[in-house]
Design a protein around this motif. Sequence first.
Motif, PDB file in Angstrom:
ATOM      1  N   PRO A  70      39.947  32.800  34.358  1.00 45.07           N
ATOM      2  CA  PRO A  70      39.652  31.635  33.534  1.00 45.07           C
ATOM      3  C   PRO A  70      39.362  30.380  34.354  1.00 45.07           C
ATOM      4  O   PRO A  70      38.776  29.441  33.854  1.00 45.07           O
ATOM      5  N   SER A  71      39.743  30.363  35.620  1.00 41.69           N
ATOM      6  CA  SER A  71      39.515  29.188  36.454  1.00 41.69           C
ATOM      7  C   SER A  71      38.086  29.134  36.983  1.00 41.69           C
ATOM      8  O   SER A  71      37.379  28.149  36.796  1.00 41.69           O
ATOM      9  N   CYS A  72      37.650  30.202  37.645  1.00 42.03           N
ATOM     10  CA  CYS A  72      36.286  30.210  38.207  1.00 42.03           C
ATOM     11  C   CYS A  72      35.285  30.892  37.287  1.00 42.03           C
ATOM     12  O   CYS A  72      34.100  30.941  37.603  1.00 42.03           O
ATOM     13  N   SER A  79      43.287  40.369  44.051  1.00 37.36           N
ATOM     14  CA  SER A  79      44.012  40.659  45.281  1.00 37.36           C
ATOM     15  C   SER A  79      45.472  40.812  44.871  1.00 37.36           C
ATOM     16  O   SER A  79      45.954  40.122  43.970  1.00 37.36           O
ATOM     17  N   ILE A  80      46.163  41.748  45.502  1.00 34.22           N
ATOM     18  CA  ILE A  80      47.541  42.015  45.101  1.00 34.22           C
ATOM     19  C   ILE A  80      48.500  41.612  46.224  1.00 34.22           C
ATOM     20  O   ILE A  80      48.156  41.662  47.409  1.00 34.22           O
ATOM     21  N   ARG A  81      49.671  41.173  45.782  1.00 36.26           N
ATOM     22  CA  ARG A  81      50.733  40.800  46.714  1.00 36.26           C
ATOM     23  C   ARG A  81      52.035  41.354  46.157  1.00 36.26           C
ATOM     24  O   ARG A  81      52.317  41.190  44.974  1.00 36.26           O
ATOM     25  N   CYS A 124      39.265  32.178  43.712  1.00 35.23           N
ATOM     26  CA  CYS A 124      39.955  30.888  43.672  1.00 35.23           C
ATOM     27  C   CYS A 124      41.453  30.987  43.946  1.00 35.23           C
ATOM     28  O   CYS A 124      42.117  29.979  44.136  1.00 35.23           O
ATOM     29  N   GLY A 125      42.015  32.190  43.973  1.00 35.36           N
ATOM     30  CA  GLY A 125      43.425  32.364  44.286  1.00 35.36           C
ATOM     31  C   GLY A 125      44.372  32.141  43.116  1.00 35.36           C
ATOM     32  O   GLY A 125      45.588  32.138  43.295  1.00 35.36           O
TER      33      GLY A 125
END
Length: 134
Positions: A70-72, A79-81, A124-125
């Motif tokens: 929804p941001s970009c 990406s997974i953490r 965008c993270g």
Amino acid sequence: MDSVKFDYPESQPPVTTYQPVPPPPYAVAPPPPGLVSHLPSASVQTEERVVTIGTTASKFGPYSQNVFCPSCRQITATSIRYKTGVVTWLTSAGCFLLGGVIGCFLIPCCTDFTRDVEHSCVNCGLKVGLYRRI
């Protein structure tokens, strides 16, 4: 052998011809709300655009997947953490109680299959979801 003669009536029953009856006219009902009709409508429709911000907590798993950010406003892979969660701490406590006093109780903190997975947008993270083992 004697010859046997069968008497059939000379007149046969009347033959009725089958004439198909046309089906009744069908009224076209509008589609139920929430469904999109694939047929064009005769009336003028205004276009509505629905944007869902955020996601439900049900579709994230332990692996990277494609999502709408929804941001970009792009569809990208996440990406997974890995983060320690409830299953990690419960497994560590179980190992400690079973005799892993030497330090073996820390092994669940180092393995990925007991840890929660945080999904983030690659561009965008932004954190888009979390997969919890419990």
